[in-house]
Design a protein around this motif. Sequence first.
Motif, PDB file in Angstrom:
ATOM      1  N   THR A 479     -32.708   8.173  17.344  1.00  0.00           N
ATOM      2  CA  THR A 479     -33.871   8.073  16.454  1.00  0.00           C
ATOM      3  C   THR A 479     -34.900   9.136  16.801  1.00  0.00           C
ATOM      4  O   THR A 479     -35.228   9.345  17.978  1.00  0.00           O
ATOM      5  CB  THR A 479     -34.517   6.680  16.563  1.00  0.00           C
ATOM      6  N   LEU A 480     -35.410   9.805  15.767  1.00  0.00           N
ATOM      7  CA  LEU A 480     -36.492  10.771  15.919  1.00  0.00           C
ATOM      8  C   LEU A 480     -37.781  10.130  15.419  1.00  0.00           C
ATOM      9  O   LEU A 480     -37.810   9.538  14.341  1.00  0.00           O
ATOM     10  CB  LEU A 480     -36.196  12.040  15.106  1.00  0.00           C
ATOM     11  N   TYR A 481     -38.831  10.241  16.201  1.00  0.00           N
ATOM     12  CA  TYR A 481     -40.154   9.775  15.781  1.00  0.00           C
ATOM     13  C   TYR A 481     -41.033  10.999  15.526  1.00  0.00           C
ATOM     14  O   TYR A 481     -41.087  11.919  16.350  1.00  0.00           O
ATOM     15  CB  TYR A 481     -40.796   8.894  16.855  1.00  0.00           C
ATOM     16  N   ALA A 482     -41.702  10.993  14.387  1.00  0.00           N
ATOM     17  CA  ALA A 482     -42.626  12.070  14.036  1.00  0.00           C
ATOM     18  C   ALA A 482     -44.011  11.469  13.841  1.00  0.00           C
ATOM     19  O   ALA A 482     -44.202  10.563  13.023  1.00  0.00           O
ATOM     20  CB  ALA A 482     -42.173  12.781  12.764  1.00  0.00           C
ATOM     21  N   PHE A 483     -44.965  11.946  14.608  1.00  0.00           N
ATOM     22  CA  PHE A 483     -46.349  11.462  14.551  1.00  0.00           C
ATOM     23  C   PHE A 483     -47.176  12.440  13.726  1.00  0.00           C
ATOM     24  O   PHE A 483     -47.214  13.648  14.058  1.00  0.00           O
ATOM     25  CB  PHE A 483     -46.957  11.394  15.955  1.00  0.00           C
ATOM     26  N   ILE A 484     -47.839  11.977  12.671  1.00  0.00           N
ATOM     27  CA  ILE A 484     -48.803  12.827  11.977  1.00  0.00           C
ATOM     28  C   ILE A 484     -50.199  12.404  12.441  1.00  0.00           C
ATOM     29  O   ILE A 484     -50.514  11.215  12.498  1.00  0.00           O
ATOM     30  CB  ILE A 484     -48.653  12.763  10.442  1.00  0.00           C
ATOM     31  N   LEU A 485     -51.001  13.379  12.802  1.00  0.00           N
ATOM     32  CA  LEU A 485     -52.263  13.100  13.481  1.00  0.00           C
ATOM     33  C   LEU A 485     -53.448  13.056  12.527  1.00  0.00           C
ATOM     34  O   LEU A 485     -54.587  13.356  12.902  1.00  0.00           O
ATOM     35  CB  LEU A 485     -52.459  14.129  14.595  1.00  0.00           C
ATOM     36  N   GLY A 486     -53.176  12.646  11.294  1.00  0.00           N
ATOM     37  CA  GLY A 486     -54.195  12.431  10.271  1.00  0.00           C
ATOM     38  C   GLY A 486     -53.502  11.948   9.012  1.00  0.00           C
ATOM     39  O   GLY A 486     -52.310  12.195   8.815  1.00  0.00           O
ATOM     40  N   GLU A 508     -30.993  10.120   6.977  1.00  0.00           N
ATOM     41  CA  GLU A 508     -30.468   8.933   6.296  1.00  0.00           C
ATOM     42  C   GLU A 508     -31.577   8.030   5.775  1.00  0.00           C
ATOM     43  O   GLU A 508     -31.458   7.470   4.679  1.00  0.00           O
ATOM     44  CB  GLU A 508     -29.578   8.151   7.269  1.00  0.00           C
ATOM     45  N   ALA A 509     -32.627   7.877   6.552  1.00  0.00           N
ATOM     46  CA  ALA A 509     -33.709   6.969   6.138  1.00  0.00           C
ATOM     47  C   ALA A 509     -34.966   7.304   6.923  1.00  0.00           C
ATOM     48  O   ALA A 509     -34.898   7.772   8.064  1.00  0.00           O
ATOM     49  CB  ALA A 509     -33.315   5.511   6.366  1.00  0.00           C
ATOM     50  N   ILE A 510     -36.115   7.081   6.268  1.00  0.00           N
ATOM     51  CA  ILE A 510     -37.406   7.279   6.927  1.00  0.00           C
ATOM     52  C   ILE A 510     -38.270   6.058   6.661  1.00  0.00           C
ATOM     53  O   ILE A 510     -38.398   5.600   5.517  1.00  0.00           O
ATOM     54  CB  ILE A 510     -38.118   8.547   6.407  1.00  0.00           C
ATOM     55  N   SER A 511     -38.861   5.532   7.718  1.00  0.00           N
ATOM     56  CA  SER A 511     -39.799   4.418   7.579  1.00  0.00           C
ATOM     57  C   SER A 511     -41.069   4.750   8.336  1.00  0.00           C
ATOM     58  O   SER A 511     -41.102   5.656   9.179  1.00  0.00           O
ATOM     59  CB  SER A 511     -39.181   3.114   8.093  1.00  0.00           C
ATOM     60  N   LEU A 512     -42.115   4.025   8.023  1.00  0.00           N
ATOM     61  CA  LEU A 512     -43.420   4.208   8.670  1.00  0.00           C
ATOM     62  C   LEU A 512     -43.709   2.962   9.497  1.00  0.00           C
ATOM     63  O   LEU A 512     -43.708   1.847   8.958  1.00  0.00           O
ATOM     64  CB  LEU A 512     -44.505   4.413   7.602  1.00  0.00           C
ATOM     65  N   LEU A 513     -43.922   3.143  10.802  1.00  0.00           N
ATOM     66  CA  LEU A 513     -44.191   1.989  11.649  1.00  0.00           C
ATOM     67  C   LEU A 513     -45.423   1.238  11.141  1.00  0.00           C
ATOM     68  O   LEU A 513     -46.447   1.842  10.836  1.00  0.00           O
ATOM     69  CB  LEU A 513     -44.405   2.426  13.099  1.00  0.00           C
ATOM     70  N   GLN A 531     -43.225  10.684   0.927  1.00  0.00           N
ATOM     71  CA  GLN A 531     -44.230  10.012   0.118  1.00  0.00           C
ATOM     72  C   GLN A 531     -44.791   8.823   0.890  1.00  0.00           C
ATOM     73  O   GLN A 531     -44.053   7.925   1.295  1.00  0.00           O
ATOM     74  CB  GLN A 531     -43.618   9.530  -1.208  1.00  0.00           C
ATOM     75  N   LEU A 532     -46.091   8.805   1.085  1.00  0.00           N
ATOM     76  CA  LEU A 532     -46.730   7.753   1.873  1.00  0.00           C
ATOM     77  C   LEU A 532     -47.134   6.568   0.997  1.00  0.00           C
ATOM     78  O   LEU A 532     -47.360   6.721  -0.214  1.00  0.00           O
ATOM     79  CB  LEU A 532     -47.963   8.319   2.574  1.00  0.00           C
ATOM     80  N   TYR A 542     -50.085   8.255  12.760  1.00  0.00           N
ATOM     81  CA  TYR A 542     -49.108   7.488  11.986  1.00  0.00           C
ATOM     82  C   TYR A 542     -47.708   7.957  12.377  1.00  0.00           C
ATOM     83  O   TYR A 542     -47.470   9.163  12.537  1.00  0.00           O
ATOM     84  CB  TYR A 542     -49.384   7.673  10.489  1.00  0.00           C
ATOM     85  N   VAL A 543     -46.783   7.002  12.497  1.00  0.00           N
ATOM     86  CA  VAL A 543     -45.490   7.303  13.114  1.00  0.00           C
ATOM     87  C   VAL A 543     -44.355   7.031  12.133  1.00  0.00           C
ATOM     88  O   VAL A 543     -44.174   5.894  11.668  1.00  0.00           O
ATOM     89  CB  VAL A 543     -45.283   6.467  14.392  1.00  0.00           C
ATOM     90  N   PHE A 544     -43.565   8.083  11.861  1.00  0.00           N
ATOM     91  CA  PHE A 544     -42.355   7.947  11.068  1.00  0.00           C
ATOM     92  C   PHE A 544     -41.170   7.709  11.997  1.00  0.00           C
ATOM     93  O   PHE A 544     -40.999   8.415  12.992  1.00  0.00           O
ATOM     94  CB  PHE A 544     -42.089   9.220  10.246  1.00  0.00           C
ATOM     95  N   ARG A 545     -40.336   6.746  11.636  1.00  0.00           N
ATOM     96  CA  ARG A 545     -39.042   6.561  12.281  1.00  0.00           C
ATOM     97  C   ARG A 545     -38.008   7.240  11.386  1.00  0.00           C
ATOM     98  O   ARG A 545     -37.822   6.839  10.229  1.00  0.00           O
ATOM     99  CB  ARG A 545     -38.720   5.077  12.452  1.00  0.00           C
TER     100      ARG A 545
END
Length: 551
Positions: A479-486, A508-513, A531-532, A542-545
């Motif tokens: 799993t890759l986590y991507a943090f957007i800082l705003g 395959e899939a993206i979710s927002l914690l 798309q948020l 905010y963290v994407f899985r």
Amino acid sequence: MKRRILIKGALTGFSSLYLSRLAGQGLLRPYDNVAGSVSGPFKPNWDSLTQYQVPEWFRDAKFGLWAHWSPQCQPERGDWYARGMYQEGSDQYKYHCQKYGHPSKFGFKDVINDWKAENWNPEELVALYKKAGAKYFVALANHHDNFDLFDSKYQSWNATKIGPKKDLIGGWAKAAKHQGLAFGVSVHAAHTWSWMETAQRADKNGSLAGIPYDGKITKADGNGKWWDDYDPQELYAQNHPLSENSLDNGMIHKQWNWGNGVTPPSKAYCEKFYNRMVQLIDQYEPELMYFDDTALPLWPVSDAGLRVAAYLYNSSIKKHGKLRAVINGKILDEQQRKTMVWDIERGQSNQIETLPWQTDTCIGDWHYDRRIYDNNNYKTAKTVIHTLIDVVSKNGNLLLNIPVRGDGSIDEKERAVVEDIAAWMHINSEGIYSTRPWTTFGEGPASESAAPLSAQGFNEGKGKPFTSADIRFTTKGKTLYAFILGWPTNKTALIKKLATGAAVGKIEAISLLGHQTKLNFQQTAEGIKIQLPDEAPCKDAYVFRIEGAII
């Protein structure tokens, strides 16, 4: 606590002849002749200590909280008070004269006696820090003021006998164990020898000009006083000649590495430090020891710090069957980074470090300063969270100090910061704990304008502030986590590192914690566009899985 500028190359500025002279004076001792040793694979030399491997608990923990608390918090006038109060004309000197009296009459020993820690509740504070997401807790065991905050057999000036008359390290350790947190101690007392030289001075001006401060008083001077039977020299350690240019307040920074004209510490001073550390290890069993020194305490004028390191590592193996101990040290060369965990003070690396590391910082001043509270100058939870994310993305941990008041409490503004961190971690800690760096730590304008490190760190806050264009990455398994800082104003996040053609797998899939449903996304040559949802699940970051990105 720190504020020092170190001379490049100071660690290597000691000749073999100089070290031989120190050995001849008994300051460098062979390991086999030392009391308090414990058998094991580690010997007190740099080559042996390179066997060290950072334990997984520390690599997984990522976040620790720290109580940098000592009698210097009692005046609530900021860091290095025990030194600054003896610097004629300084802010702390003026404050001290107004609040307590002249330092020839009311010295730092008397500040200690005034300190009672009457509102200290370690169980409540450590429980709060666990709620905030800390996996380890660190308590200050002594500072440069040389006052031990534990039941010290080797230092009569300790918190069980003077001031609070409580075993503070014992209380912190019990609370950390009860809350299931790894317990650590920070140790700063190796530098009292030179740091407290200001106490040997006297005013140059005014009605008390020429009257010495209390830095040279002796046990005999205490007859009939509250400190009767206590020797102030055991605390101040000033029965020695001043270092070169000692009257220059800035020389302490240039002499931090025990070079550049600093008066060498005595054998008795070094051995007493070693004995205090062995007791601290044996009695309180810390899993982490933070040293506020270049490399290890007293190096290279004494091998006491090397002996402490070997003792801690071997003791840890003996107790746990494997090495769980961590040592934090500053300004390490390439070999030394293999022997302990490199600590960067008030700053961050600008790259993924091969070896685990740590940054230590504070939401205010290291010792409590009432003015920071009055002026609303604490770091925000947002700043702390962004720092944590950035550090973890580069294979590091964050150790955060919450300044404690003299009475043992934290104020309501500090508590609000801790609660806000707790709220964020409750939703997003999955992307923090037990993670490892990706192939790149991130992207965005803040990365492109990062300030370089200087001395032991000190690049904090010198780059561009983070925005929604700044991304940081961590991984856990596949799993890759991507943090957007705003939070993007157009409700679309763009991650350029995941563009088509990049060396990543099929997304395959993206979710927002913190958000219940999967997110829509489009992978293009520009990057992946996500798309948020209409509402953000939290604040600040905010963290994407992301599933499928890691090949």
